[in-house]
Design a protein around this motif. Structure first.
Motif, PDB file in Angstrom:
ATOM      1  N   MET A   1      -9.200  -3.493  -0.397  1.00 47.73           N
ATOM      2  CA  MET A   1      -8.272  -3.050   0.638  1.00 47.73           C
ATOM      3  C   MET A   1      -9.040  -2.623   1.881  1.00 47.73           C
ATOM      4  O   MET A   1     -10.055  -1.918   1.793  1.00 47.73           O
ATOM      5  N   LYS A   2      -8.536  -3.034   3.031  1.00 46.14           N
ATOM      6  CA  LYS A   2      -9.114  -2.619   4.301  1.00 46.14           C
ATOM      7  C   LYS A   2      -8.324  -1.427   4.851  1.00 46.14           C
ATOM      8  O   LYS A   2      -7.153  -1.241   4.527  1.00 46.14           O
ATOM      9  N   TYR A   3      -8.997  -0.652   5.705  1.00 49.49           N
ATOM     10  CA  TYR A   3      -8.398   0.557   6.244  1.00 49.49           C
ATOM     11  C   TYR A   3      -8.579   0.588   7.764  1.00 49.49           C
ATOM     12  O   TYR A   3      -9.499  -0.029   8.306  1.00 49.49           O
ATOM     13  N   SER A   4      -7.687   1.326   8.416  1.00 49.28           N
ATOM     14  CA  SER A   4      -7.749   1.476   9.871  1.00 49.28           C
ATOM     15  C   SER A   4      -7.452   2.918  10.244  1.00 49.28           C
ATOM     16  O   SER A   4      -6.738   3.624   9.510  1.00 49.28           O
ATOM     17  N   PRO A   5      -7.945   3.372  11.399  1.00 52.14           N
ATOM     18  CA  PRO A   5      -7.561   4.701  11.875  1.00 52.14           C
ATOM     19  C   PRO A   5      -6.063   4.743  12.179  1.00 52.14           C
ATOM     20  O   PRO A   5      -5.504   3.772  12.705  1.00 52.14           O
ATOM     21  N   LEU A   6      -5.421   5.842  11.851  1.00 53.49           N
ATOM     22  CA  LEU A   6      -4.020   6.026  12.208  1.00 53.49           C
ATOM     23  C   LEU A   6      -3.960   6.691  13.581  1.00 53.49           C
ATOM     24  O   LEU A   6      -3.818   7.913  13.707  1.00 53.49           O
ATOM     25  N   GLY A   7      -4.130   5.867  14.610  1.00 54.27           N
ATOM     26  CA  GLY A   7      -4.112   6.392  15.968  1.00 54.27           C
ATOM     27  C   GLY A   7      -5.151   7.475  16.146  1.00 54.27           C
ATOM     28  O   GLY A   7      -6.300   7.348  15.713  1.00 54.27           O
ATOM     29  N   ASN A   8      -4.727   8.568  16.783  1.00 55.77           N
ATOM     30  CA  ASN A   8      -5.640   9.674  17.077  1.00 55.77           C
ATOM     31  C   ASN A   8      -5.592  10.767  16.019  1.00 55.77           C
ATOM     32  O   ASN A   8      -6.064  11.883  16.249  1.00 55.77           O
ATOM     33  N   SER A   9      -5.042  10.459  14.829  1.00 54.92           N
ATOM     34  CA  SER A   9      -4.819  11.491  13.809  1.00 54.92           C
ATOM     35  C   SER A   9      -6.079  11.924  13.078  1.00 54.92           C
ATOM     36  O   SER A   9      -6.115  13.000  12.485  1.00 54.92           O
ATOM     37  N   GLY A  10      -7.087  11.045  13.056  1.00 55.45           N
ATOM     38  CA  GLY A  10      -8.258  11.307  12.227  1.00 55.45           C
ATOM     39  C   GLY A  10      -8.079  10.802  10.806  1.00 55.45           C
ATOM     40  O   GLY A  10      -9.020  10.861  10.000  1.00 55.45           O
ATOM     41  N   LEU A  11      -6.891  10.309  10.482  1.00 56.03           N
ATOM     42  CA  LEU A  11      -6.627   9.756   9.155  1.00 56.03           C
ATOM     43  C   LEU A  11      -7.030   8.287   9.099  1.00 56.03           C
ATOM     44  O   LEU A  11      -6.954   7.573  10.098  1.00 56.03           O
ATOM     45  N   SER A  12      -7.427   7.852   7.924  1.00 58.27           N
ATOM     46  CA  SER A  12      -7.706   6.437   7.672  1.00 58.27           C
ATOM     47  C   SER A  12      -6.659   5.935   6.697  1.00 58.27           C
ATOM     48  O   SER A  12      -6.499   6.501   5.605  1.00 58.27           O
ATOM     49  N   VAL A  13      -5.915   4.896   7.095  1.00 61.02           N
ATOM     50  CA  VAL A  13      -4.830   4.399   6.250  1.00 61.02           C
ATOM     51  C   VAL A  13      -5.068   2.946   5.872  1.00 61.02           C
ATOM     52  O   VAL A  13      -5.709   2.182   6.602  1.00 61.02           O
ATOM     53  N   SER A  14      -4.554   2.580   4.714  1.00 59.93           N
ATOM     54  CA  SER A  14      -4.664   1.199   4.249  1.00 59.93           C
ATOM     55  C   SER A  14      -3.907   0.278   5.198  1.00 59.93           C
ATOM     56  O   SER A  14      -2.911   0.664   5.816  1.00 59.93           O
ATOM     57  N   ARG A  15      -4.397  -0.961   5.309  1.00 57.28           N
ATOM     58  CA  ARG A  15      -3.737  -1.958   6.158  1.00 57.28           C
ATOM     59  C   ARG A  15      -2.355  -2.321   5.612  1.00 57.28           C
ATOM     60  O   ARG A  15      -1.546  -2.906   6.320  1.00 57.28           O
ATOM     61  N   VAL A  16      -2.103  -1.945   4.371  1.00 56.50           N
ATOM     62  CA  VAL A  16      -0.780  -2.086   3.760  1.00 56.50           C
ATOM     63  C   VAL A  16      -0.149  -0.709   3.684  1.00 56.50           C
ATOM     64  O   VAL A  16      -0.743   0.228   3.140  1.00 56.50           O
ATOM     65  N   CYS A  17       1.061  -0.590   4.237  1.00 57.04           N
ATOM     66  CA  CYS A  17       1.851   0.627   4.067  1.00 57.04           C
ATOM     67  C   CYS A  17       3.013   0.284   3.145  1.00 57.04           C
ATOM     68  O   CYS A  17       3.760  -0.672   3.400  1.00 57.04           O
ATOM     69  N   LEU A  18       3.168   1.022   2.076  1.00 56.63           N
ATOM     70  CA  LEU A  18       4.204   0.735   1.092  1.00 56.63           C
ATOM     71  C   LEU A  18       5.537   1.291   1.561  1.00 56.63           C
ATOM     72  O   LEU A  18       5.739   2.506   1.611  1.00 56.63           O
ATOM     73  N   GLY A  19       6.454   0.397   1.930  1.00 55.64           N
ATOM     74  CA  GLY A  19       7.800   0.804   2.312  1.00 55.64           C
ATOM     75  C   GLY A  19       8.642   1.083   1.082  1.00 55.64           C
ATOM     76  O   GLY A  19       8.393   0.552  -0.004  1.00 55.64           O
ATOM     77  N   SER A  20       9.676   1.914   1.267  1.00 57.20           N
ATOM     78  CA  SER A  20      10.391   2.439   0.098  1.00 57.20           C
ATOM     79  C   SER A  20      11.908   2.351   0.206  1.00 57.20           C
ATOM     80  O   SER A  20      12.614   2.919  -0.626  1.00 57.20           O
ATOM     81  N   MET A  21      12.435   1.668   1.205  1.00 56.43           N
ATOM     82  CA  MET A  21      13.864   1.807   1.489  1.00 56.43           C
ATOM     83  C   MET A  21      14.769   1.207   0.415  1.00 56.43           C
ATOM     84  O   MET A  21      15.973   1.450   0.410  1.00 56.43           O
ATOM     85  N   THR A  22      14.217   0.426  -0.517  1.00 62.29           N
ATOM     86  CA  THR A  22      15.038  -0.120  -1.603  1.00 62.29           C
ATOM     87  C   THR A  22      15.124   0.830  -2.794  1.00 62.29           C
ATOM     88  O   THR A  22      15.958   0.629  -3.688  1.00 62.29           O
ATOM     89  N   TRP A  23      14.291   1.856  -2.820  1.00 65.02           N
ATOM     90  CA  TRP A  23      14.239   2.752  -3.970  1.00 65.02           C
ATOM     91  C   TRP A  23      15.479   3.655  -3.968  1.00 65.02           C
ATOM     92  O   TRP A  23      15.660   4.471  -3.065  1.00 65.02           O
ATOM     93  N   GLY A  24      16.305   3.481  -4.978  1.00 60.90           N
ATOM     94  CA  GLY A  24      17.531   4.261  -5.059  1.00 60.90           C
ATOM     95  C   GLY A  24      18.779   3.401  -5.000  1.00 60.90           C
ATOM     96  O   GLY A  24      19.872   3.863  -5.352  1.00 60.90           O
ATOM     97  N   VAL A  25      18.645   2.145  -4.573  1.00 58.08           N
ATOM     98  CA  VAL A  25      19.764   1.199  -4.603  1.00 58.08           C
ATOM     99  C   VAL A  25      19.338  -0.055  -5.357  1.00 58.08           C
ATOM    100  O   VAL A  25      19.815  -0.333  -6.444  1.00 58.08           O
ATOM    101  N   GLN A  26      18.407  -0.814  -4.782  1.00 58.80           N
ATOM    102  CA  GLN A  26      17.946  -2.031  -5.448  1.00 58.80           C
ATOM    103  C   GLN A  26      16.886  -1.742  -6.512  1.00 58.80           C
ATOM    104  O   GLN A  26      16.653  -2.570  -7.394  1.00 58.80           O
ATOM    105  N   ASN A  27      16.237  -0.597  -6.387  1.00 58.73           N
ATOM    106  CA  ASN A  27      15.186  -0.232  -7.348  1.00 58.73           C
ATOM    107  C   ASN A  27      15.457   1.134  -7.961  1.00 58.73           C
ATOM    108  O   ASN A  27      15.903   2.064  -7.272  1.00 58.73           O
ATOM    109  N   THR A  28      15.126   1.267  -9.232  1.00 57.77           N
ATOM    110  CA  THR A  28      15.275   2.519  -9.961  1.00 57.77           C
ATOM    111  C   THR A  28      14.033   3.396  -9.800  1.00 57.77           C
ATOM    112  O   THR A  28      13.022   2.971  -9.234  1.00 57.77           O
TER     113      THR A  28
END
Length: 350
Positions: free
Chosen positions: A1-28
């Protein structure tokens, strides 16, 4: 996995962000647990959610996605500090959410406490404004004169934004949020918030998430240039254009359980004749280069200059595995050339 700075936050985040909007309707809950576990094993450290999720939104399910994540966190407390969790406060649009009120300094405090309780966390890493109080050219409203800037009360909008910044300042000072960001906003929105942060001595936004994909490139180059120059992470959402770029809806197909079989608040505005033609052409490119259409679309998004992390979603583990694998690909120059030719033919297909 590759990582990038999250803007000026000082955080390093994965190039993949796991979205969750299906959890609770399409996903249990069990589905979400499996997705989170797999994503973490693959090096993903970034999860995006919102108080209005799952989608399609309803009063009965409001906040359930945050509850799903909170349930996982309660059983995996040691993982919390390793994760960057982003959530969003909803603006006007839902009568059952704070009486359809605009985002304000006061509503931030209420919404934030509710989100923290559902997430079972003492803090949110990145707290985002889900959309502006003013009507903005997003969610299919980007065609000429659909949103008329000349009708906006700019002074009143700036006053509301000033109050929001002050509310975010309080949340930052309390430690309930570590950073904040925007969503579904414009270059004017970004720069106005930057000015207000300087004026009020509040930390600047670290990110913005907007719809961006092979069928919807309106943020290139102007908004993305603003992000790069101002050190604001650009986070594409809907990189598969609501699943359309996977090719699964071609020819009017509606696979059982897919999103397009469910209620759509704005209708299927992406489903146009030109969008269908563009998707068919991208599917042909993917086939020639030995990858899936979804992987083509995601790998293309990942290589766009200025993109920091791409928000993906999946309803099955097979989809999640396929999608995360896309970020290990490097599209050859010939493939990118073929994509560019289609983009020129269909620059605004919906």
């Amino acid at each position: 996995m590759k990582y990038s700075p999250l803007g000026n936050s000082g955080l390093s985040v994965s190039r993949v962000c796991l979205g969750s909007m299906t959890w609770g309707v399409q996903n249990t809950q069990a589905d979400a647990d499996q997705q989170i576990g797999y994503a973490l094993d693959k090096g993903v450290n970034f999860i995006d959610t919102a108080e209005m999720y799952p989608v399609p939104p309803s009063e009965a399910t409001h906040g359930d996605t945050e509850r799903v994540i909170g349930n996982w966190l309660s059983r995996n407390e040691s993982q919390r500090e390793k994760l960057v969790i982003a959530s969003k406060i909803a603006g006007p649009g839902f009568p059952y959410v704070r009486d359809n009120s605009m985002i304000s300094g006061d509503s931030i405090q209420v919404a934030l406490d509710d989100s923290l309780a559902r997430l079972q966390s003492d803090y949110i890493d990145v707290y985002q404004l889900h959309w502006p109080n003013r009507t903005s050219p997003h969610f299919g409203k980007h065609w000429l004169n659909q949103v008329k800037a000349s009708t906006q009360d700019v002074a009143a909008e700036k006053d509301r934004m000033r109050d929001i910044v002050l509310g975010l300042g309080k949340a930052l000072s309390s430690g309930k949020i570590k950073h904040w960001g925007l969503s579904d906003d414009t270059p004017w929105g970004i720069h106005t918030y930057l000015q207000l942060c300087n004026e009020l001595n509040v930390a600047r936004p670290v990110s913005i998430q907007n719809e961006f994909n092979l069928l919807h490139v309106k943020d290139w180059p102007y908004l993305i240039e603003s992000c790069v120059f101002e050190d604001i992470a650009y986070l594409p959402w809907s990189p598969l254009s609501g699943g359309m770029l996977s090719g699964k809806y071609l020819g009017g197909a509606r696979p059982a359980g897919s999103r397009w079989t469910m209620e759509q608040r704005q209708g299927l505005f992406r489903n146009t004749e030109n969008a269908e033609k563009a998707v068919a052409a991208y599917c042909d490119v993917a086939k020639r280069h030995g990858i899936t259409p979804s992987q083509l679309a995601l790998a293309w998004c990942d290589q766009v200059d200025g993109v920091s992390s791409t928000i993906i979603g999946a309803t099955t583990m097979a989809q999640l595995e396929e999608n995360i694998a896309a970020f290990e690909l490097e599209l050859p120059e010939q493939c990118l050339h073929e994509i560019d030719e289609i983009l020129r033919d269909y620059p605004i297909p919906f």
